[in-house]
Design a protein around this motif. Structure first.
Motif, PDB file in Angstrom:
ATOM      1  N   LEU A   1       0.855  -1.429  -0.200  1.00 44.77           N
ATOM      2  CA  LEU A   1       0.186  -0.068  -0.165  1.00 44.77           C
ATOM      3  C   LEU A   1       0.810   1.395   0.070  1.00 44.77           C
ATOM      4  N   HIS A   2       2.143   1.194   0.686  1.00 45.26           N
ATOM      5  CA  HIS A   2       2.754   2.477   0.801  1.00 45.26           C
ATOM      6  C   HIS A   2       4.028   2.560  -0.170  1.00 45.26           C
ATOM      7  N   VAL A   3       4.353   1.436  -0.781  1.00 42.85           N
ATOM      8  CA  VAL A   3       5.544   1.312  -1.414  1.00 42.85           C
ATOM      9  C   VAL A   3       5.092   1.092  -2.955  1.00 42.85           C
ATOM     10  N   MET A   4       4.328  -0.005  -3.210  1.00 47.49           N
ATOM     11  CA  MET A   4       3.926  -0.556  -4.598  1.00 47.49           C
ATOM     12  C   MET A   4       2.956   0.472  -5.085  1.00 47.49           C
ATOM     13  N   ASP A   5       1.956   0.670  -4.416  1.00 44.59           N
ATOM     14  CA  ASP A   5       0.872   1.904  -4.776  1.00 44.59           C
ATOM     15  C   ASP A   5       1.396   3.255  -4.891  1.00 44.59           C
ATOM     16  N   ALA A   6       2.424   3.736  -3.968  1.00 46.57           N
ATOM     17  CA  ALA A   6       2.932   4.929  -4.486  1.00 46.57           C
ATOM     18  C   ALA A   6       3.678   5.007  -5.689  1.00 46.57           C
ATOM     19  N   MET A   7       4.431   3.969  -6.007  1.00 44.38           N
ATOM     20  CA  MET A   7       5.174   3.625  -7.325  1.00 44.38           C
ATOM     21  C   MET A   7       4.056   3.870  -8.416  1.00 44.38           C
ATOM     22  N   GLN A   8       3.097   3.028  -8.143  1.00 45.76           N
ATOM     23  CA  GLN A   8       2.002   3.118  -9.368  1.00 45.76           C
ATOM     24  C   GLN A   8       1.249   4.257  -9.885  1.00 45.76           C
ATOM     25  N   VAL A   9       1.489   5.348  -8.824  1.00 41.48           N
ATOM     26  CA  VAL A   9       1.043   6.605  -9.508  1.00 41.48           C
ATOM     27  C   VAL A   9       1.871   7.197 -10.486  1.00 41.48           C
ATOM     28  N   ALA A  10       3.195   7.059 -10.305  1.00 40.74           N
ATOM     29  CA  ALA A  10       3.885   7.647 -11.488  1.00 40.74           C
ATOM     30  C   ALA A  10       3.878   6.868 -12.663  1.00 40.74           C
TER      31      ALA A  10
END
Length: 220
Positions: free
Chosen positions: A104-113
Motif C-alpha cells: 500500500l505504501h511502496v507499490m501503490d505509491a510507485m504506481q501513481v507515477a
C-alpha cells in the motif's frame, strides 16, 4: 492436486507469489499471460477470475485470488519447506502489517507515477512522478528506522513480508531511487535481490523490461 499460477513474469504481484512458491518448494504450472503467449492462457484465466486481475492460483479446480491471500492459502494448504507466516499470532500480525505496508505504501505509491505516464490518471506524467516521489520518500524514511538491526523485514526469517518487499522495492527504486541517506533500506534491497527466489523472479522478468513505462534503468 496440481497448482497452476496465471500471471506475467514482469508483474510485481505475480513475482510476489512466484517468490512464495519457490520459497515453499511447491511444484506448479505457470501460465504466462503475455500477449505473445497462447491465447488459451488468458481465456482460462478470465473465465476463472472475471475481475481480470492477476496473478490467480488454481489448486485443482479451486481458484484463489489476491496475492496475500494466495500466500496465506499456500501456508495452510501447501506449507512446504519454509514457513512464510510465524506460528505465533502476534508475530504473524507484524508480518501481515509489513506485507500491507509494502503493497500500500511502496507499490501503490510507485504506481501513481506509472499510471500517470500511461494516461490512467488525469495529471501530467511529471506531476505523477512528483507525487510518487514524495510518498516513497515517506515510506523509505519509515522503513529505514523499522528495518534497523533486522536481516529481513520482520526479523531473521524470510516471510510473506519479504515476498511483498522484493518486487515493491525493486520497481520503486527504478521510479524514485532510494537515497544514500537510507543505507539500511538500500542494504535490505540488495539482500533481497541476492536472495535466490527473488533473483529468479527478477531474471524471469528481464526479457520484458521494455514494458516499464518510465524506462527501465540499466542496472539490477
Amino acid at each position: 492436486m496440481t497448482l497452476t499460477l496465471f500471471g506475467h513474469p514482469f508483474s510485481s504481484y505475480t513475482q510476489k507469489v512466484l517468490i512464495a512458491l519457490w520459497e515453499t518448494g511447491n511444484q506448479f504450472d505457470f501460465r504466462n499471460l503475455d500477449p505473445q503467449e497462447p491465447a488459451a492462457n488468458r481465456e482460462e484465466w478470465q473465465r476463472r477470475w472475471p475481475m481480470g486481475k492477476f496473478p490467480l492460483l488454481l489448486d485443482g479446480d479451486r481458484p484463489v485470488a489476491e496475492t496475500s491471500i494466495i500466500i496465506e492459502y499456500l501456508q495452510l494448504a501447501h506449507p512446504g519447506a519454509n514457513r512464510l507466516l510465524p506460528a505465533d499470532p502476534m508475530q504473524a500480525l507484524e508480518v501481515r502489517f509489513l506485507d500491507r505496508f509494502f503493497d500500500l505504501h511502496v507499490m501503490d505509491a510507485m504506481q501513481v507515477a506509472v499510471d500517470a505516464k500511461l494516461g490512467k490518471l488525469p495529471m501530467d506524467p511529471e506531476a505523477g512522478r512528483a507525487i510518487a516521489a514524495a510518498r516513497l520518500d515517506r515510506a523509505y524514511a519509515w522503513l529505514e528506522g523499522t528495518l534497523a538491526g533486522r536481516r529481513w523485514a520482520a526479523g531473521e526469517t524470510f516471510t510473506l513480508a519479504d515476498c511483498a518487499a522484493a518486487p515493491a522495492l525493486f520497481y520503486a527504486d527504478w521510479t524514485h531511487p532510494i537515497a544514500e541517506s537510507f543505507p539500511v533500506l538500500r542494504a535490505y534491497r540488495a539482500r533481497l535481490l541476492a536472495h535466490p527466489s527473488v533473483a529468479r523472479a527478477v531474471e524471469g522478468g528481464r526479457p520484458y523490461r521494455h514494458y516499464f513505462p518510465l524506462g527501465a534503468p540499466d542496472r539490477d
